[in-house]
Structure formats: structure tokens, C-alpha cells
Scaffold this active site. Structure first.
Site, short mmCIF file in Angstrom:
data_model
loop_
_atom_site.label_atom_id
_atom_site.label_comp_id
_atom_site.label_asym_id
_atom_site.label_seq_id
_atom_site.Cartn_x
_atom_site.Cartn_y
_atom_site.Cartn_z
N GLU A 1 -8.52 12.75 -17.09
CA GLU A 1 -9.68 11.85 -17.05
C GLU A 1 -9.25 10.40 -16.88
O GLU A 1 -9.87 9.64 -16.14
CB GLU A 1 -10.50 12.01 -18.34
CG GLU A 1 -11.21 13.33 -18.48
CD GLU A 1 -12.38 13.48 -17.53
OE1 GLU A 1 -12.92 14.58 -17.43
OE2 GLU A 1 -12.75 12.50 -16.86
N ASP B 1 -11.26 23.37 -9.98
CA ASP B 1 -11.78 22.84 -8.73
C ASP B 1 -10.89 21.84 -8.03
O ASP B 1 -10.50 22.00 -6.87
CB ASP B 1 -13.16 22.23 -8.97
CG ASP B 1 -13.20 21.26 -10.16
OD1 ASP B 1 -12.15 21.03 -10.78
OD2 ASP B 1 -14.29 20.74 -10.45
N GLU C 1 -21.74 16.69 -7.15
CA GLU C 1 -21.08 17.57 -6.17
C GLU C 1 -22.02 18.02 -5.05
O GLU C 1 -21.57 18.19 -3.91
CB GLU C 1 -20.47 18.78 -6.88
CG GLU C 1 -19.28 18.44 -7.75
CD GLU C 1 -19.66 17.82 -9.08
OE1 GLU C 1 -18.80 17.15 -9.70
OE2 GLU C 1 -20.83 18.00 -9.50
N ARG D 1 -10.37 8.40 -13.37
CA ARG D 1 -11.35 7.34 -13.59
C ARG D 1 -10.70 5.96 -13.55
O ARG D 1 -11.14 5.07 -12.82
CB ARG D 1 -12.05 7.54 -14.94
CG ARG D 1 -12.90 8.78 -15.04
CD ARG D 1 -13.41 8.96 -16.46
NE ARG D 1 -14.04 10.25 -16.67
CZ ARG D 1 -15.36 10.48 -16.67
NH1 ARG D 1 -16.19 9.48 -16.46
NH2 ARG D 1 -15.85 11.68 -16.86
#
Length: 773
Positions: free
Chosen positions: A402, A538, A669, A406
């Protein structure tokens, strides 16, 4: 604790113990000569365990003070977002300075109750003569006490009782105040109703059984049962505190319930939000967006120095584009007003919360969006916050994934758009704090690292394994940082991970090209056979492709592209199925050698990924057809709901789609896939879909104090959660804006968007460590 009472009480209790021991010795000597009858037994004094037991607070007065004999259990888990990450004893949110006064009051009450009970358990006779001898009994010892000592003890008891009564009344008042505050906040209903809290970028999901928000079943896979206590945290105890509270139901009765108090930690300390100045000498975005799109306009792409992937030429729709721009301004202004510097805004309670260690996730996630949209003042204040306030010497257990997508990604994108070198300096500082996570035998990093102390680990629910999407979604950012700083260390760290996986990809126990979710970072062995293109898997596949695009699609990058093609062939062959409606397909999961017919909203990214990778592939036509069908299915996830908003995931039975996770947390998405399909084909149908999605989001997400997710998309009145996700500003609104802009606003030959939609400039490469041997 008033010393005049506590010190006196302790001294007298110690004196009583000393005299009791002497009395026992004298009585034994006396009984050696003569026998006497025993007096009535007195109750046993409380044990040390009872004196130090935990307490639970009831609602009404002194009688509401209870001592519990067992400590509360710790909770644990990972979120990405959360992330994550929560808080336990010792470093709890309940011990922050703003909460010190009520906590000290509670401690005082418990201490006085314990002392009062202790002294009360010792019988203080008032009718015995001063020269009466003590007599031993089966339950304890009666003490002979001088009258002046007896009076002093009685006065001390009365004083303690009065002080206890006063403090109990104060605690009751404070408890009432907290309850009244909680009634104005929907944090407690969210916890009790099972509404989603801080959202994890890739791991938050829900149970397929009831659709209630929570951790995705993948997060605690069937073949990797979770540890009952969750993450085993360090001595700093930065995990979440969950314990049994006794909340009054009827007079004289209580009902135990499990409550996670972490969200309530924000209630007792007001937040003072300081507005950053916008002045300073640094690059700023263009502001006249009606005359000219802001941001680089494809100059590099048109010069022929990067490959041309044959994207369509599209033109701006100013009215719709500016409507999206207004939404971004509205959302970011709410964040600045109520939560500037915090990771995310809680619009309903007008507060900020820190889901990512207080690194200002929303500020950094918004930088490039503000630049691209030409929101000059907001960008300038955000830039000054990063320069003046952002630092990484924090005692916080950060998600490496993360923090990378980010913060590292957001800073690199801001640098590439603006040319401001300050962002690179911050980036280098951050990755040095993340580096200890890579200290494993295989070079595959741990999921979690303490930014200050350098302690790294994996969560216990993964049985010590690292997660595919987490160690496989660092490469774009680390490679870009090496290219911009000239320090090759970061590229080597990132590429060694992929090369390690490439060498053991035939040992997965799954079809070649499909990778399990867990890898042991020490032994280099796969820990299960669960495959997902949704949560936890993913972006591994996404980065195999995007690093190839980022490197200019050169021959040196062939190893990356070969691994991606291998995965796409296996995915289409094993996991892509037709939907009930013509022209729709969905991507299933894979576990225990069979397909699991469940599709996350996260999985919608596959449509855009296939479009991006289709040019130059031997399977270009097939990829485009599959991409169109998956994108249509994702659109139907929206259009079939009463709100026009998609659920978190859906299940399929006999090709029919059914809502699984009923909530929505502003995920990007689906609009991401629509964006790529529009940029590739120029078909106006995709803009129509996008506009309908945007208007529904505006209708349901927007409040006067920010934009929030929904609890139940199946209901015309879906209810709000209490979080404006940072990726809503970084991704969702950015993709909407780019759809209604022209094709040279973030030209896709010149830029590649990371998994958080941060644009990183394409730089052709002639070297890679992946697939070279």
C-alpha cells in the site's frame, strides 16, 4: 489518584498484614499451652489477581464498576488499506493524550474500589476489648486493634468511599458524554451492522455466504486457516483492541457484546485542521482548462521516441469533463476542510482517520489528479504539505504494498508531471524505510515493515507467507525511481522478485501461468493453490504487462511480456466463462483444481489490461473480444442495480449473476476498463456508460461534507458508510476525467498508469534481469 488517600490506605493495609502475621505466630504459641474455641470465620481477603483485574464500565453510577478476571483478547488482521493494521494495549488509541483525563479517572475509580474492597474484607471489630487476644479461624484472623487505630481506619474508609463516589459520578458524566457523541456518529452502527470500515485497496472483500462487508474469503483462504488472534504484533502493540463490553439492557442485567473500539478512539479528541498556504516557488499546473488541457499533451508520443500502440484519436467533451472536475474540487475541498493531513476523510462525522500510518494518503493520491485537472490552488497547498509535513520516521507497521503504490507511486507521478525534484527526495527517504522488508533468503519481501524500527514480518493469517499481489506490485515504482535517481539498487530489488518467481513458476501445482496467492519468502515454495485475478492476486498480472509497457516494449523487456502472455493464455482457457447475456464474460477464481464462479469488482481491471496488452500480440483480436465482453459484464454489474452502483463482488450460477458483497466502496476498476476500451476504439457507447455511472455516483456518493461509499447497492436508499477512499480521488475520478478529455491528455503511448492510476512516464530500456537466463 489523590495521594492523601491512596498512601494512607496502603500504609494501613501493610500494617494490618504485618500485625496479622504476628497475631498468627502468637496464637500458635498460645495454643501450645491451652486450647480455645474458634470464633466465627471471616471471609477470605481478595486475591492479588482480583486486585489487578481488568474492569468494564457500566452506564450507571458507582454500582457500574465491575472487575473482570481475564484480559481482553487482541484482534488482528491485514488491510491493505489497512490495511491492515490496528491498535492494541500499550500503544492503544485509547491512551492518546486527548483521552488521558477520562482514562486516569477510570483508573482512579478502579484503584479506590480495589482498596475499599480490600479493607472491607478485614473485619474491624468495634465491641471487643482492647486487650482481647486474636483468635485464628479457618477463614482468616480477627485482629485486635487499638481504638485510635480503628477510628483512623474507619475515617480512611469513609474518605475513600466518598472520593470513590465522586469519581464514579464523574466517570458516569464522561460516559454519558461519550455515548451522546457516539449517537451522533455512525461509527458504532457500522460496527454492529457489519458495514465496511477502512477499505483495503486490494484485499477488502466479503463473505460469499451472506454478502456482509468484511475480509474477503481469499484473505483467509480455506487452505490457509487464519490464526484466531490474527497478527502477532510487536512489543509496541500496534494492533486493534477488541474486548467484551457489558452494555446495560435492563435494570440489573447486562448483555456481553464484542466491540472494536478503535474507530471510537477518534471521538474524544477534536481535530484542529490547519489550512496549508499555497505560496512558494515551484511548478504549478495550467489553469485555463477550457482553452488547453492541462498536463503533458502527447509531445513525446508524437515525436516517435516511444512505441505507438494505435490508440484512437478522441476529442474533449468539455461539459462532462468539467462536471467531473467540479466533483474532484468538491471532494478534495471537503477533505481539506475536515481532514487535511489525515489519510482519509470520514465525511459523515467530519473527521479524518489514519488508515495508512498518517502518511497523508489522500494528499499524495490526489497530487497528480489535481495537476491533470488544473486545480492550481488545491495542488499548491497539497504540494506544500508534502514538502513541510511529510516524514517517514514513524513507529508504524506499514503495508509495503500500500505504501508503495500510493505514496511512492504518487510522488513519482507528481515528479514526472511537474519536474519538482522535492518529490524524488521524499521518495528516496521512504524506500530506505521500506528496504528492511526485503531481507529474506529469496529477496521476496515481507508484507509489513515498521517504518521507524525496521522490523519486518508477514501476518499470521498467511502462515508467514508473502502475498502475490503485494510482492508483485512494487516493480513499476522501484524501477522508475532507479531511472530517475541513477541508483540501480531499487530496480535490482524489484526485478529479483520477479526472476525468483519465474524460476519456480512450474512448481505451483496450478496450470502454468496461474500463480497461487502465497509464497514462502524463506524457502521459495508456494503455500497453496488458490488463484485469483481479484483480491490478493490481481496486480501481479497487471505489473507483468505494465513494466513491459513502461520499458518501451523493447526486446530487453521480452521476459516480462512472455510471462504475461503465458498467464493470459491460461486465464482465458481456464477461468473466463460466458455470462447469461450475449456478449458478456466473467473471470472466475481457481482453487483445488476447479473454477470458483465468483468475480470481484477488482477483477474488472482485466478488461483494461487486455486492451493495453493487445497491440503487438499474436492474439490481439481475441484479447480485444474478451476485453469487450468482460467490460460489458462489469457495466452490467452497475446497470442492473437499483442504485446504478455495482456491488463489491458477484457470484454466478448457471451463467446468471447474483449479488455477493452488497456494499460499494467507490472502486475504480470498472471505469478503468471502460476508459481503456474507449481510448482504443473511440466508440461513444463507452462514454455514455461512463456518464451514467458518474451521475449515479454523484447522486448516491455525494454529501455536503464529502463523498462516501454505500452499504447496500440493492436498495434505492442504500445508506452510507463513513469513508471517502483515497483511491476515489486517485483513480475513480481521474478515469472519468480522462474519458471525457482528448486522447493527448495523458497520452497512453507516453504514460503508463500504475495500479493506483498514478501516471509514470514511459522510458525505453535496454536492460532487464527478468528472463535473461
Amino acid at each position: 489518584v489523590p495521594e492523601r488517600h491512596s498512601g494512607t490506605a496502603e500504609r494501613h493495609v501493610r500494617e494490618l498484614h504485618r500485625r496479622a502475621r504476628g497475631a498468627r505466630a502468637r496464637e500458635r504459641r498460645r495454643r501450645a499451652d491451652s486450647r480455645s474455641p474458634f470464633v466465627t470465620p471471616v471471609p477470605q481477603r481478595p486475591t492479588p489477581a482480583a486486585r489487578s483485574a481488568r474492569f468494564a464500565l457500566l452506564a450507571d453510577g458507582p454500582s457500574s464498576i465491575m472487575l473482570l478476571s481475564t484480559p481482553p483478547r487482541r484482534g488482528g488482521g491485514s488491510i491493505k488499506g489497512n490495511p491492515g493494521g490496528s491498535i492494541a494495549y500499550g500503544n492503544s488509541a485509547m491512551t492518546r493524550p486527548g483521552k488521558l483525563v477520562p482514562i486516569l479517572a477510570l483508573v482512579a475509580v478502579v484503584f479506590f474500589v480495589a482498596v475499599y474492597r480490600e479493607s472491607a474484607m478485614l473485619e474491624l471489630p468495634s465491641t471487643r476489648s482492647a486487650d482481647a487476644r486474636p483468635r485464628e479461624t479457618g477463614g482468616g484472623v480477627h485482629l485486635n486493634t487499638d481504638k485510635w487505630q480503628l477510628r483512623e481506619l474507619e475515617q480512611t474508609q469513609e474518605s475513600i468511599a466518598k472520593e470513590t463516589e465522586k469519581l464514579a459520578q464523574e466517570v458516569q458524566r464522561l460516559s454519558k458524554s461519550v455515548r451522546e457523541s457516539a449517537e451522533r456518529v455512525d461509527a458504532v452502527p457500522e460496527l454492529l451492522d457489519g458495514a465496511p470500515g477502512p477499505a483495503d485497496r486490494r484485499e477488502l472483500g466479503a463473505s460469499a455466504d451472506d454478502g456482509a462487508p468484511g475480509m474477503n474469503t481469499q484473505a483467509k483462504a480455506p487452505d490457509l486457516p487464519a490464526d484466531a488472534d490474527g497478527i502477532k504484533w510487536s512489543d509496541e502493540k500496534t494492533a486493534s483492541t477488541t474486548y467484551t463490553s457489558h452494555y446495560p439492557t435492563t435494570a440489573g442485567s447486562t448483555t456481553p457484546m464484542k466491540i472494536d473500539w478503535a474507530p471510537l478512539a477518534e471521538l474524544t479528541a477534536p481535530q484542529n485542521i490547519e489550512r496549508m498556504p499555497s505560496d512558494g516557488d515551484f511548478p504549478r499546473p495550467e489553469t485555463n482548462t477550457l482553452a488547453r488541457n492541462s498536463g503533458p499533451n502527447g509531445e513525446v508520443a508524437h515525436s516517435g521516441t516511444v512505441p505507438n500502440a494505435k490508440w484512437a484519436t478522441v476529442y474533449v467533451d468539455e461539459e462532462k469533463r468539467d462536471a467531473v472536475r467540479d466533483a474532484m474540487r468538491d471532494a478534495y475541498n471537503a477533505y481539506e476542510t475536515y481532514a487535511m493531513g489525515y489519510d482519509e476523510l470520514q465525511p459523515l462525522t467530519k473527521r479524518g482517520k489514519n488508515a495508512f500510518g498518517g502518511l497523508g494518503a489522500t494528499v499524495i493520491d490526489s497530487l497528480d489528479t489535481l495537476w491533470i485537472m488544473g486545480l492550481k490552488d488545491q495542488y499548491s497547498r497539497a504540494r506544500n504539505w508534502v514538502a513541510d509535513r511529510l516524514h517517514f520516521d514513524r513507529n508504524y507497521e506499514a503495508s509495503v504494498f500500500e505504501t508503495t503504490i500510493r505514496v511512492v507511486g504518487g510522488l513519482i507521478a507528481a515528479h514526472d508531471l511537474s519536474g519538482d525534484e522535492m518529490y524524488l527526495d521524499k521518495c528516496l527517504d521512504l524506500v530506505r524505510h521500506l528496504k528492511p522488508a526485503f531481507s529474506t533468503e529469496t529477496g521476496v519481501p515481507y508484507n509489513i515493515v515498521n517504518l521507524k524500527k525496521g522490523w519486518a514480518k508477514n501476518p499470521t493469517w498467511s502462515r508467514g507467507a508473502s502475498t502475490l499481489a503485494e510482492f508483485g506490485t512494487l516493480q513499476m515504482e522501484y524501477i522508475a525511481l532507479s531511472e530517475r535517481t541513477g541508483d540501480d539498487e531499487w530496480r535490482q530489488l524489484a526485478e529479483s522478485i520477479v526472476e525468483t518467481v519465474r524460476k519456480i513458476r512450474t512448481q505451483t501445482g496450478t496450470p502454468l501461468g496461474l500463480y497461487p496467492l502465497y509464497l514462502n519468502p524463506h524457502r521459495g515454495t508456494w503455500e497453496n493453490t488458490h488463484v485469483s485475478f481479484g483480491a490478493m492476486g490481481d496486480s501481479w498480472y497487471e505489473y507483468l504487462l505494465k513494466v513491459w509497457v513502461q520499458g518501451g516494449r523493447t526486446k530487453a523487456m521480452k521476459g516480462w511480456h512472455d510471462m504475461w502472455e503465458e498467464s493470459m493464455r491460461a486465464m482465458i482457457d481456464k477461468l473466463v466463462f460466458d455470462g447469461e447475456e450475449a456478449g458478456t464474460k466473467y473471470v472466475a477464481e481457481y482453487n483445488a483444481n476447479h473454477a470458483v464462479h465468483k468475480m470481484d469488482h477488482l477483477t474488472c481491471f482485466v478488461g483494461g489490461m487486455l486492451v493495453l496488452g493487445s497491440h503487438g500480440s499474436d492474439h490481439e483480436d481475441e484479447y480485444m473480444k474478451v476485453a469487450a465482453a468482460i467490460t460489458k459484464m462489469c457495466w452490467r454489474m452497475y446497470s442492473t442495480q437499483p442504485t446504478g452502483i455495482a456491488p463489491e463482488f458477484v457470484n454466478f450460477q448457471d451463467k446468471k449473476m447474483h449479488v455477493g458483497g452488497k456494499f460499494n466502496i467507490q472502486r475504480p476498476e470498472a471505469i478503468e476498463a471502460i476508459f481503456y476500451m474507449y481510448r482504443k476504439t473511440g466508440d461513444p457507447m463507452y462514454r455514455e456508460w461512463a456518464w451514467e455511472m458518474f451521475t449515479n455516483m454523484r447522486r448516491h456518493y455525494r454529501t455536503e461534507t464529502g463523498w462516501v461509499g454505500l452499504k447496500d447497492v440493492r436498495s434505492p436508499n442504500p445508506g452510507h458508510d463513513n469513508t471517502m477512499q483515497s483511491f476515489f480521488l486517485a483513480e475513480t475520478l481521474k478515469y472519468f476525467y480522462l474519458i471525457f478529455s482528448d486522447s493527448d491528455t495523458i497520452n497512453l503511448d507516453e504514460w503508463v498508469l500504475n495500479t493506483e492510476a498514478h501516471p509514470i512516464r514511459v522510458m525505453p530500456r535496454d536492460k532487464s534481469d527478468v528472463g535473461t537466463n
